[in-house]
Design a protein around this motif. Structure first.
Motif, mmCIF file in Angstrom:
data_model
loop_
_atom_site.group_PDB
_atom_site.id
_atom_site.type_symbol
_atom_site.label_atom_id
_atom_site.label_comp_id
_atom_site.label_asym_id
_atom_site.label_seq_id
_atom_site.Cartn_x
_atom_site.Cartn_y
_atom_site.Cartn_z
ATOM 1 N N GLN A 287 0.825 -1.211 0.000
ATOM 2 C CA GLN A 287 0.000 0.000 0.000
ATOM 3 C C GLN A 287 0.859 1.260 0.000
ATOM 4 O OE1 GLN A 287 -3.230 -0.098 2.784
ATOM 5 N NE2 GLN A 287 -3.552 2.119 2.687
ATOM 6 N N GLN A 288 1.862 1.286 0.867
ATOM 7 C CA GLN A 288 2.723 2.479 0.953
ATOM 8 C C GLN A 288 3.486 2.713 -0.338
ATOM 9 O OE1 GLN A 288 5.255 2.451 4.436
ATOM 10 N NE2 GLN A 288 3.527 2.065 5.810
ATOM 11 N N ILE A 289 4.030 1.638 -0.920
ATOM 12 C CA ILE A 289 4.810 1.775 -2.148
ATOM 13 C C ILE A 289 3.918 2.263 -3.296
ATOM 14 C CG2 ILE A 289 6.132 0.504 -3.904
ATOM 15 C CD1 ILE A 289 7.714 1.068 -1.324
ATOM 16 N N CYS A 290 2.721 1.656 -3.419
ATOM 17 C CA CYS A 290 1.825 2.028 -4.519
ATOM 18 C C CYS A 290 1.259 3.441 -4.338
ATOM 19 C CB CYS A 290 0.693 1.011 -4.666
ATOM 20 S SG CYS A 290 1.274 -0.604 -5.241
ATOM 21 N N GLU A 291 1.070 3.857 -3.089
ATOM 22 C CA GLU A 291 0.581 5.226 -2.847
ATOM 23 C C GLU A 291 1.670 6.253 -3.079
ATOM 24 O OE1 GLU A 291 -1.125 5.345 1.053
ATOM 25 O OE2 GLU A 291 -2.947 4.258 0.451
ATOM 26 N N ARG A 292 2.882 5.920 -2.652
ATOM 27 C CA ARG A 292 3.980 6.885 -2.785
ATOM 28 C C ARG A 292 4.495 6.963 -4.225
ATOM 29 N NH1 ARG A 292 9.509 7.633 0.807
ATOM 30 N NH2 ARG A 292 10.211 9.453 -0.343
ATOM 31 N N TYR A 293 4.450 5.837 -4.922
ATOM 32 C CA TYR A 293 4.963 5.803 -6.306
ATOM 33 C C TYR A 293 3.850 5.305 -7.237
ATOM 34 C CZ TYR A 293 9.261 5.966 -3.576
ATOM 35 O OH TYR A 293 10.244 6.305 -2.671
ATOM 36 N N PRO A 294 2.818 6.118 -7.459
ATOM 37 C CA PRO A 294 1.678 5.663 -8.270
ATOM 38 C C PRO A 294 2.064 5.278 -9.695
ATOM 39 C CG PRO A 294 1.575 8.042 -7.853
ATOM 40 C CD PRO A 294 2.641 7.497 -6.979
ATOM 41 N N VAL A 295 3.193 5.826 -10.172
ATOM 42 C CA VAL A 295 3.642 5.507 -11.533
ATOM 43 C C VAL A 295 3.934 4.019 -11.686
ATOM 44 C CG1 VAL A 295 6.091 5.980 -11.045
ATOM 45 C CG2 VAL A 295 5.256 6.158 -13.378
ATOM 46 N N PHE A 296 4.310 3.368 -10.586
ATOM 47 C CA PHE A 296 4.642 1.933 -10.636
ATOM 48 C C PHE A 296 3.430 1.106 -11.057
ATOM 49 C CE2 PHE A 296 4.186 -1.787 -7.630
ATOM 50 C CZ PHE A 296 4.756 -2.720 -8.477
ATOM 51 N N LEU A 297 2.325 1.238 -10.298
ATOM 52 C CA LEU A 297 1.149 0.423 -10.593
ATOM 53 C C LEU A 297 0.554 0.789 -11.954
ATOM 54 C CD1 LEU A 297 -0.412 -1.885 -9.366
ATOM 55 C CD2 LEU A 297 -1.941 -0.247 -8.265
ATOM 56 N N GLU A 298 0.581 2.085 -12.273
ATOM 57 C CA GLU A 298 0.077 2.539 -13.574
ATOM 58 C C GLU A 298 0.858 1.870 -14.710
ATOM 59 O OE1 GLU A 298 -1.964 4.144 -16.558
ATOM 60 O OE2 GLU A 298 -2.553 4.224 -14.451
ATOM 61 N N LYS A 299 2.185 1.815 -14.552
ATOM 62 C CA LYS A 299 3.040 1.225 -15.583
ATOM 63 C C LYS A 299 2.793 -0.288 -15.694
ATOM 64 C CE LYS A 299 5.432 3.125 -17.804
ATOM 65 N NZ LYS A 299 5.178 3.630 -19.189
ATOM 66 N N VAL A 300 2.576 -0.949 -14.553
ATOM 67 C CA VAL A 300 2.286 -2.392 -14.573
ATOM 68 C C VAL A 300 1.003 -2.655 -15.373
ATOM 69 C CG1 VAL A 300 1.661 -4.405 -13.165
ATOM 70 C CG2 VAL A 300 3.479 -2.887 -12.407
ATOM 71 N N PHE A 301 -0.024 -1.845 -15.113
ATOM 72 C CA PHE A 301 -1.283 -2.013 -15.842
ATOM 73 C C PHE A 301 -1.089 -1.747 -17.332
ATOM 74 C CE2 PHE A 301 -5.048 -2.466 -12.979
ATOM 75 C CZ PHE A 301 -4.334 -2.736 -11.819
ATOM 76 N N GLU A 302 -0.355 -0.700 -17.656
ATOM 77 C CA GLU A 302 -0.095 -0.377 -19.076
ATOM 78 C C GLU A 302 0.595 -1.540 -19.783
ATOM 79 O OE1 GLU A 302 2.108 3.214 -19.850
ATOM 80 O OE2 GLU A 302 0.774 4.395 -18.583
ATOM 81 N N MET A 303 1.605 -2.095 -19.103
ATOM 82 C CA MET A 303 2.349 -3.209 -19.700
ATOM 83 C C MET A 303 1.452 -4.427 -19.881
ATOM 84 S SD MET A 303 5.860 -2.664 -17.499
ATOM 85 C CE MET A 303 6.731 -4.152 -17.923
ATOM 86 N N ALA A 304 0.612 -4.705 -18.887
ATOM 87 C CA ALA A 304 -0.280 -5.869 -18.959
ATOM 88 C C ALA A 304 -1.317 -5.695 -20.059
ATOM 89 C CB ALA A 304 -0.970 -6.082 -17.616
ATOM 90 N N GLU A 305 -1.701 -4.443 -20.323
ATOM 91 C CA GLU A 305 -2.726 -4.157 -21.344
ATOM 92 C C GLU A 305 -2.137 -4.031 -22.753
ATOM 93 O OE1 GLU A 305 -5.461 -1.699 -18.090
ATOM 94 O OE2 GLU A 305 -4.156 -0.615 -19.488
ATOM 95 N N SER A 306 -0.794 -4.083 -22.836
ATOM 96 C CA SER A 306 -0.139 -3.904 -24.132
ATOM 97 C C SER A 306 -0.239 -5.186 -24.976
ATOM 98 C CB SER A 306 1.335 -3.544 -23.939
ATOM 99 O OG SER A 306 2.071 -4.684 -23.528
#
Length: 504
Positions: A287-306
């Motif tokens: 939770q802390q990592i994903c809240e502090r670095y939102p770009v991480f989860l966003e990038k994971v979703f982008e990659m999975a949707e590619s």
């Protein structure tokens, strides 16, 4: 046998041993207990065997290395360093890699002995040559040197010797050999830093961690890809994470991911950077990592949707890691429909992608759906059930069809998905309501190999150990599962035959 070894050793001391007898000695020393070897060995025997290494005959050298390996293991490390220092020194310069590996492994054994380590630390030439071995052509020699040097650094005196003496210059000099050797030294530094906060301080003060970080955040995309793996290893320890956070490195990695959109070469390093945050989230707090670095989860979703299989694979692996604990699952659940839609794509990939990606999807699905019994609240059970139904219009049939394919890896991967949900009541009801499913579980004939039999057994064990299974499956099926568990994974039912009089 001990007498025969003693006689051969005497002849070796007089340099009278032909190759055939060296071969005989190699076999003989393996059969004699260490205590008996110690009782027969003298300094002359060992010196002679080391001297026999100096010939240009690979077979003789190989036989002597095998003999010495056995004999040295039987000796006290203090004795070895006090009496064979010169031989060990020469061994590090030997042109044959097997002799170098023998010598380096002995040094590694010596430094694990508190009484012998000071002897090594007072031999700077020996340590200097060990460092030079990191630059050797053969990776096996370099790996052994890294292993032994990291053992030396387990003590304060060892850290002082490596980082607060002229040996630090030797480390830096060997780094200049090539890019490959430089990364080997970084590997050593990360290994030492992982031991304790004290170890990390020595490595940081040497300036070598800063050099690694400098390469990670530099402009060379291929170097970035290599360095991020080592920085990820560093982040596995609390002191490593603290150091990276204090130095602002995690923020820098986040910014590089952010800027990857405009970098046509980001495909080289982006997978490693995303894996870094995935590992960080698991060892720290998702939770802390994903809240502090939102770009991480966003990038994971982008990659999975590619549509790029490489990126999809990394994203699926990362989601599996992130969702391996309840906090990570809840982070993913907060994204609502986006994650539900992504699950549908992962289910599609599990059925239709190339085999390697299918396996990665199956492993990620298992990780995402598993809930330990003590964490099975109503909300979390509803969540895993909704995730399962998002994978496909008929998810149970999807995985059942995969489990019946003639590919052991996929077969086992599908069984692991069933095992992940086996202790959850909603899944047990689904299994019971699916025609022929329970019969399939207890049918041993569909498991063609050991790995499949083991995977099926784990599924049966997960079902039997569930508190709700007897109530949901009913007594008849529950007893059949218990019988399967009791009989073990490899049980074969005996087939009785009746002799008929007059038969051929």
């Amino acid at each position: 046998m001990a007498e025969a070894v003693a006689e051969l050793l005497e002849r070796a001391a007089r340099r009278e041993v032909p190759l055939e007898e060296l071969r005989a000695l190699r076999l003989a020393v393996q059969a004699v207990p260490p205590a008996a070897l110690r009782a027969r060995l003298t300094d002359q025997h060992l010196a002679a065997l080391f001297a026999l290494l100096s010939v240009n005959d690979r077979e003789q050298v190989s036989a002597c290395v095998s003999i010495l390996e056995r004999l040295l293991q039987a000796l006290d490390p203090v004795y070895v360093i006090q009496n064979l220092r010169e031989e060990l020194q020469k061994g590090l310069f030997h042109p044959d890699d097997s002799v170098k590996i023998l010598t380096i492994s002995q040094v590694g054994r010596i430094v694990e002995n508190s009484g012998a380590v000071t002897e090594i630390l007072s031999s700077p030439e020996l340590l200097r040559q060990m460092i030079n071995c990191i630059g050797g052509e053969k990776i096996a020699v370099a790996k052994e040197a890294i292993r032994s040097l990291s053992r030396i650094a387990q003590t304060r005196d060892g850290l002082e010797a490596l980082f607060v003496s002229s040996l630090l210059s030797d480390l830096k000099n060997v780094m200049a050999t090539s890019d490959v050797v430089r990364y080997r030294v970084y590997e050593l530094i990360v290994e030492i830093s992982s031991v304790s906060a004290d170890s990390l301080n020595y490595c940081a003060n040497s300036g070598l961690i800063s050099e690694l970080i400098g390469e990670l955040t530099g402009d060379d995309v291929l170097v970035r890809a290599t360095c991020i793996e080592m920085v990820t290893s560093l982040a596995h320890t609390p002191q490593g994470r603290q150091y990276l956070a204090q130095q602002g490195i995690i923020d820098k990695i986040s910014n590089i991911i952010l800027g990857a959109e405009s970098d046509p070469f980001s495909g080289f390093y982006l997978p490693g950077f995303v894996k870094f945050f995935g590992n960080l989230a698991v060892v720290d707090s998702p939770q802390q990592i994903c809240e502090r670095y939102p770009v991480f989860l966003e990038k994971v979703f982008e990659m999975a949707e590619s549509h790029d299989p490489t990126m999809i694979g990394v994203a699926v692996d990362t989601l599996g890691v992130l969702g391996s604990n309840v906090e990570g699952k809840q982070v993913l659940q907060k994204t609502r429909n986006r994650f539900q839609n992504l699950l549908n794509k992962i289910g599609h990939q599990a059925k239709n992608a190339p085999t390697e990606l299918r396996l990665r999807c199956l492993d990620a699905i298992s990780s995402l759906l598993y809930l330990p019994p003590e964490q099975q609240t109503e909300d979390l059970l509803r969540m895993t059930e909704s995730w399962f139904t998002s994978l496909s219009s008929q998810p149970l049939e999807l995985f059942r069809s995969i489990s019946t394919q003639p590919f052991p890896d996929l077969h086992c991967g599908a069984l692991r998905v069933f095992t992940a949900i086996a202790n959850q009541p909603w899944a047990q009801k689904l299994m019971l309501d699916s025609p022929g499913f329970v019969e399939y579980i207890v049918d041993r004939s569909v498991e063609p190999d050991k790995a499949s039999k083991d995977a099926k057994y784990e599924l049966v064990k997960a079902l039997v150990n569930s508190k709700t299974i007897a109530e949901i499956f009913g007594n008849q099926y529950y007893l059949r599962l218990r019988a399967y568990l009791h009989e073990g994974p490899y049980y074969v039912k005996a087939v009785s035959t009746t002799a008929v009089e007059g038969a051929e």
